[in-house]
Design a protein around this motif. Structure first.
Motif, PDB file in Angstrom:
ATOM      1  N   GLY A  44      49.950  41.213  37.653  1.00  0.00           N
ATOM      2  CA  GLY A  44      50.714  41.654  36.496  1.00  0.00           C
ATOM      3  C   GLY A  44      49.812  41.420  35.299  1.00  0.00           C
ATOM      4  O   GLY A  44      49.124  42.307  34.821  1.00  0.00           O
ATOM      5  N   GLY A  45      49.748  40.162  34.862  1.00  0.00           N
ATOM      6  CA  GLY A  45      48.778  39.775  33.846  1.00  0.00           C
ATOM      7  C   GLY A  45      47.472  39.299  34.461  1.00  0.00           C
ATOM      8  O   GLY A  45      46.405  39.428  33.867  1.00  0.00           O
ATOM      9  N   GLY A  46      47.565  38.707  35.691  1.00  0.00           N
ATOM     10  CA  GLY A  46      46.345  38.317  36.396  1.00  0.00           C
ATOM     11  C   GLY A  46      46.241  36.875  36.830  1.00  0.00           C
ATOM     12  O   GLY A  46      45.250  36.487  37.447  1.00  0.00           O
ATOM     13  N   SER A  47      47.249  36.029  36.564  1.00  0.00           N
ATOM     14  CA  SER A  47      47.061  34.590  36.780  1.00  0.00           C
ATOM     15  C   SER A  47      46.992  34.189  38.243  1.00  0.00           C
ATOM     16  O   SER A  47      46.161  33.368  38.623  1.00  0.00           O
ATOM     17  CB  SER A  47      48.151  33.792  36.062  1.00  0.00           C
ATOM     18  OG  SER A  47      49.412  33.938  36.675  1.00  0.00           O
ATOM     19  N   ASN A  48      47.870  34.746  39.098  1.00  0.00           N
ATOM     20  CA  ASN A  48      47.835  34.286  40.494  1.00  0.00           C
ATOM     21  C   ASN A  48      46.640  34.869  41.226  1.00  0.00           C
ATOM     22  O   ASN A  48      46.037  34.208  42.072  1.00  0.00           O
ATOM     23  CB  ASN A  48      49.164  34.596  41.204  1.00  0.00           C
ATOM     24  CG  ASN A  48      49.133  35.882  41.996  1.00  0.00           C
ATOM     25  OD1 ASN A  48      48.671  35.907  43.144  1.00  0.00           O
ATOM     26  ND2 ASN A  48      49.611  36.965  41.404  1.00  0.00           N
ATOM     27  N   PHE A  49      46.272  36.107  40.878  1.00  0.00           N
ATOM     28  CA  PHE A  49      45.071  36.693  41.480  1.00  0.00           C
ATOM     29  C   PHE A  49      43.847  35.863  41.107  1.00  0.00           C
ATOM     30  O   PHE A  49      43.040  35.500  41.959  1.00  0.00           O
ATOM     31  CB  PHE A  49      44.887  38.136  41.017  1.00  0.00           C
ATOM     32  CG  PHE A  49      43.616  38.758  41.524  1.00  0.00           C
ATOM     33  CD1 PHE A  49      43.572  39.337  42.773  1.00  0.00           C
ATOM     34  CD2 PHE A  49      42.457  38.735  40.760  1.00  0.00           C
ATOM     35  CE1 PHE A  49      42.389  39.888  43.267  1.00  0.00           C
ATOM     36  CE2 PHE A  49      41.275  39.281  41.228  1.00  0.00           C
ATOM     37  CZ  PHE A  49      41.239  39.856  42.493  1.00  0.00           C
ATOM     38  N   ALA A  50      43.711  35.566  39.820  1.00  0.00           N
ATOM     39  CA  ALA A  50      42.567  34.778  39.361  1.00  0.00           C
ATOM     40  C   ALA A  50      42.571  33.389  39.971  1.00  0.00           C
ATOM     41  O   ALA A  50      41.517  32.846  40.308  1.00  0.00           O
ATOM     42  CB  ALA A  50      42.585  34.679  37.837  1.00  0.00           C
ATOM     43  N   GLY A  51      43.766  32.817  40.117  1.00  0.00           N
ATOM     44  CA  GLY A  51      43.857  31.469  40.659  1.00  0.00           C
ATOM     45  C   GLY A  51      43.221  31.355  42.025  1.00  0.00           C
ATOM     46  O   GLY A  51      42.485  30.406  42.307  1.00  0.00           O
ATOM     47  N   LEU A  52      43.489  32.329  42.892  1.00  0.00           N
ATOM     48  CA  LEU A  52      42.859  32.315  44.209  1.00  0.00           C
ATOM     49  C   LEU A  52      41.434  32.842  44.149  1.00  0.00           C
ATOM     50  O   LEU A  52      40.508  32.251  44.708  1.00  0.00           O
ATOM     51  CB  LEU A  52      43.673  33.179  45.186  1.00  0.00           C
ATOM     52  CG  LEU A  52      43.034  33.336  46.580  1.00  0.00           C
ATOM     53  CD1 LEU A  52      42.988  32.005  47.311  1.00  0.00           C
ATOM     54  CD2 LEU A  52      43.773  34.382  47.404  1.00  0.00           C
ATOM     55  N   ALA A  53      41.228  33.962  43.462  1.00  0.00           N
ATOM     56  CA  ALA A  53      39.970  34.697  43.580  1.00  0.00           C
ATOM     57  C   ALA A  53      38.817  34.118  42.769  1.00  0.00           C
ATOM     58  O   ALA A  53      37.663  34.152  43.219  1.00  0.00           O
ATOM     59  CB  ALA A  53      40.185  36.155  43.182  1.00  0.00           C
ATOM     60  N   TYR A  54      39.078  33.595  41.554  1.00  0.00           N
ATOM     61  CA  TYR A  54      37.968  33.247  40.670  1.00  0.00           C
ATOM     62  C   TYR A  54      37.012  32.203  41.245  1.00  0.00           C
ATOM     63  O   TYR A  54      35.793  32.335  41.046  1.00  0.00           O
ATOM     64  CB  TYR A  54      38.489  32.813  39.304  1.00  0.00           C
ATOM     65  CG  TYR A  54      38.816  33.980  38.365  1.00  0.00           C
ATOM     66  CD1 TYR A  54      38.919  35.291  38.849  1.00  0.00           C
ATOM     67  CD2 TYR A  54      39.042  33.785  37.011  1.00  0.00           C
ATOM     68  CE1 TYR A  54      39.225  36.352  38.019  1.00  0.00           C
ATOM     69  CE2 TYR A  54      39.351  34.856  36.160  1.00  0.00           C
ATOM     70  CZ  TYR A  54      39.437  36.127  36.664  1.00  0.00           C
ATOM     71  OH  TYR A  54      39.738  37.174  35.831  1.00  0.00           O
ATOM     72  N   PRO A  55      37.461  31.173  41.957  1.00  0.00           N
ATOM     73  CA  PRO A  55      36.476  30.280  42.559  1.00  0.00           C
ATOM     74  C   PRO A  55      35.589  30.967  43.592  1.00  0.00           C
ATOM     75  O   PRO A  55      34.427  30.578  43.780  1.00  0.00           O
ATOM     76  CB  PRO A  55      37.354  29.192  43.204  1.00  0.00           C
ATOM     77  CG  PRO A  55      38.566  29.147  42.332  1.00  0.00           C
ATOM     78  CD  PRO A  55      38.825  30.602  42.024  1.00  0.00           C
ATOM     79  N   PHE A  56      36.106  32.018  44.252  1.00  0.00           N
ATOM     80  CA  PHE A  56      35.275  32.807  45.160  1.00  0.00           C
ATOM     81  C   PHE A  56      34.387  33.774  44.371  1.00  0.00           C
ATOM     82  O   PHE A  56      33.232  34.006  44.745  1.00  0.00           O
ATOM     83  CB  PHE A  56      36.159  33.590  46.139  1.00  0.00           C
ATOM     84  CG  PHE A  56      36.882  32.735  47.148  1.00  0.00           C
ATOM     85  CD1 PHE A  56      36.284  32.399  48.356  1.00  0.00           C
ATOM     86  CD2 PHE A  56      38.166  32.267  46.894  1.00  0.00           C
ATOM     87  CE1 PHE A  56      36.941  31.621  49.295  1.00  0.00           C
ATOM     88  CE2 PHE A  56      38.840  31.489  47.819  1.00  0.00           C
ATOM     89  CZ  PHE A  56      38.231  31.160  49.022  1.00  0.00           C
ATOM     90  N   VAL A  57      34.928  34.344  43.285  1.00  0.00           N
ATOM     91  CA  VAL A  57      34.120  35.211  42.413  1.00  0.00           C
ATOM     92  C   VAL A  57      32.920  34.443  41.875  1.00  0.00           C
ATOM     93  O   VAL A  57      31.818  34.992  41.746  1.00  0.00           O
ATOM     94  CB  VAL A  57      34.978  35.760  41.257  1.00  0.00           C
ATOM     95  CG1 VAL A  57      34.100  36.486  40.229  1.00  0.00           C
ATOM     96  CG2 VAL A  57      36.056  36.709  41.773  1.00  0.00           C
ATOM     97  N   ARG A  58      33.128  33.170  41.565  1.00  0.00           N
ATOM     98  CA  ARG A  58      32.037  32.320  41.087  1.00  0.00           C
ATOM     99  C   ARG A  58      30.839  32.383  42.019  1.00  0.00           C
ATOM    100  O   ARG A  58      29.682  32.521  41.576  1.00  0.00           O
ATOM    101  CB  ARG A  58      32.547  30.866  40.988  1.00  0.00           C
ATOM    102  CG  ARG A  58      31.503  29.796  40.738  1.00  0.00           C
ATOM    103  CD  ARG A  58      32.068  28.400  40.978  1.00  0.00           C
ATOM    104  NE  ARG A  58      32.548  28.240  42.357  1.00  0.00           N
ATOM    105  CZ  ARG A  58      33.168  27.151  42.812  1.00  0.00           C
ATOM    106  NH1 ARG A  58      33.414  26.136  42.000  1.00  0.00           N
ATOM    107  NH2 ARG A  58      33.568  27.077  44.070  1.00  0.00           N
ATOM    108  N   ASP A  59      31.093  32.304  43.318  1.00  0.00           N
ATOM    109  CA  ASP A  59      29.994  32.309  44.287  1.00  0.00           C
ATOM    110  C   ASP A  59      29.353  33.692  44.417  1.00  0.00           C
ATOM    111  O   ASP A  59      28.176  33.813  44.747  1.00  0.00           O
ATOM    112  CB  ASP A  59      30.496  31.833  45.645  1.00  0.00           C
ATOM    113  CG  ASP A  59      30.862  30.351  45.642  1.00  0.00           C
ATOM    114  OD1 ASP A  59      30.376  29.622  44.748  1.00  0.00           O
ATOM    115  OD2 ASP A  59      31.641  29.918  46.516  1.00  0.00           O
TER     116      ASP A  59
END
Length: 442
Positions: A261-276
């Motif tokens: 929707g705004g992006g918080s739950n997607f980012a919560g899971l994905a961003y630590p993987f996006v980091r790599d």
């Protein structure tokens, strides 16, 4: 099959994606001057520490001990499961895992940032928090956070959800919060929308405007936001940081999926993987799923726009349908938003995250299959991710691939049964815009 971490494995730091983005984030603009906005005006709206975190270039920010203790109290670390029955039902060669944020006491991921925001407000001496909520998960989470930390809470809930989901209101009231349908007659912006349409279904954009107008009338009040801004998404990275540890018990994921929707739950899971991925250490595919009724990622315009419907917030550069877009009253109230997190917008522009959109009937069909196979009734928002996962698993079946898919089941749907009743009775309507206001303005 599941992986459960001990309390000692609750992350001690949040991950801040800002220093790792493939391009600098465009600065927020002052809505009165259209010039880049400094922190001064934001300090009247948000708690001071949250403003600092929003603009921080530190890759990791320490989670206060008190917040980590509260994380343990509300159910962190949350479990990670393998959806073996769903795999069998699909006959897929893919393996499907999900991080279950519905295991928290409020039933969703929203409590992760609610506790952090309430903690910093309390430390600053703020007495009252005001917020918006769509489906009610965010309002529920902030209501509990206020109760645990001794803060008053007022919630403006999108009118369609206010009447669709009455027991969400009951929970918020039990936690001590005030709750009003938005648009309401308590604010100038609310009265404006009601005068135009007495039956207006509301939306997150309008509720945000009402909450900010309320805050500006009370020096002892501050606004708490449930998604979109970077500090909110950062607080949610406890999800992905835990998931990385849990997946070590199984295998490396190939595809990571979440609803948006705004992006918080997607980012919560994905961003630590996006980091790599951004550091060149790993390769993952990221799929972000949204409703066709509010398709900011798949049909929105990348431009500066207000984060709210009334034009009170700073302008942010993001994928948007236009802040005056009339979002249809789908049952996934948490996804009924015109815009998108600026950081996620950048990742989509660079092809790191791929967005897809679905109608609500096909989403509820996916949720029904998940409930029958895995026993969990998902929130309508989370069911969008499930639909994305099912399509990806069937594609793997067709291609004979043995992919590993990980997704965020961001909340349960036990307070969303009216939507399921409408689906089972064949009463759900699918909505898709013919136009959106962002196309009309430069």
């Amino acid at each position: 099959m599941k992986a459960v971490l001990p309390d000692s494995k609750i992350p001690k730091r949040w991950y801040n994606i800002l220093p790792d983005l493939p391009e600098p984030l465009a600065p927020p603009l002052d809505p009165e001057t259209d010039e880049p906005m400094g922190p001064e005006k934001l300090l009247r709206i948000f708690a001071e520490e949250l403003v600092k975190q929003e603009m921080s270039t530190e890759r990791y920010i320490e989670i206060p001990k008190k917040v980590r203790e509260l994380y343990a109290k509300i159910g962190r670390p949350t479990p990670l499961f393998r959806a073996t029955n769903l795999e069998k039902a699909l006959g897929t060669s893919a393996k499907i895992y999900f991080k279950y944020e519905g295991a928290t006491v409020t039933g969703s991921h929203k409590i992760n940032t609610a506790l952090a925001q309430a903690y910093y407000a309390k430390e600053q001496g703020i007495e009252r928090l005001v917020t918006e909520t769509g489906a009610g998960q965010w309002g529920t989470a902030l209501s509990l956070a206020g109760a645990l930390l001794g803060l008053k809470v007022r919630v403006y809930m999108a009118r369609a959800s206010y009447f669709q989901k009455p027991y969400r209101k009951t929970i918020m009231r039990l936690y001590g919060a005030e709750i009003y349908p938005s648009p309401s007659d308590r604010t100038e912006i609310g009265r404006k929308f009601l005068s135009e349409d007495p039956n207006h279904p509301g939306g997150l954009g309008i509720a945000i405007s009402e909450a900010i107008e309320d805050v500006l009338r009370d020096e002892k009040a501050r606004y708490a936001l449930g998604s979109v801004l970077n500090h909110v998404l950062m607080h949610q990275t406890v999800i992905g940081l835990e998931a990385i540890e849990q997946m070590k018990e199984f295998e490396e994921p190939d595809v990571i999926v979440g609803c948006v929707g705004g992006g918080s739950n997607f980012a919560g899971l994905a961003y630590p993987f996006v980091r790599d991925v951004l550091s060149g250490k790993k390769e993952y595919e990221f799929i972000a799923v949204e409703p066709k009724a509010a398709p900011s990622m798949t049909r929105g315009v990348y431009k500066y726009d207000f984060g709210d419907s009334g034009g009170y917030t700073p302008k942010m550069k993001m994928h948007t349908l236009g802040h005056t877009y009339y979002v249809p009253p789908i049952h996934a109230g948490g996804l009924r938003y015109h815009g998108l997190a600026p950081t996620l917008s950048v990742l989509i522009n660079h092809g790191i995250v791929r967005p897809v959109a679905y109608h609500q009937n096909e989403v509820f069909q996916a949720a029904e299959l998940f409930a029958k196979t895995e026993g969990i009734i998902p929130a309508p928002e989370s069911a969008h991710a499930i639909k994305g996962v099912i399509d990806r698993a069937l594609k793997a079946k067709e291609e004979g691939k043995e992919e590993v898919i990980l997704f965020n089941l961001s909340g349960h749907g036990l307070l969303d049964l009216k939507g399921y009743e409408d689906y089972l009775d064949g009463k759900l309507e699918d909505y898709e815009p013919d136009y959106f206001p962002a196309l009309e303005t430069p």
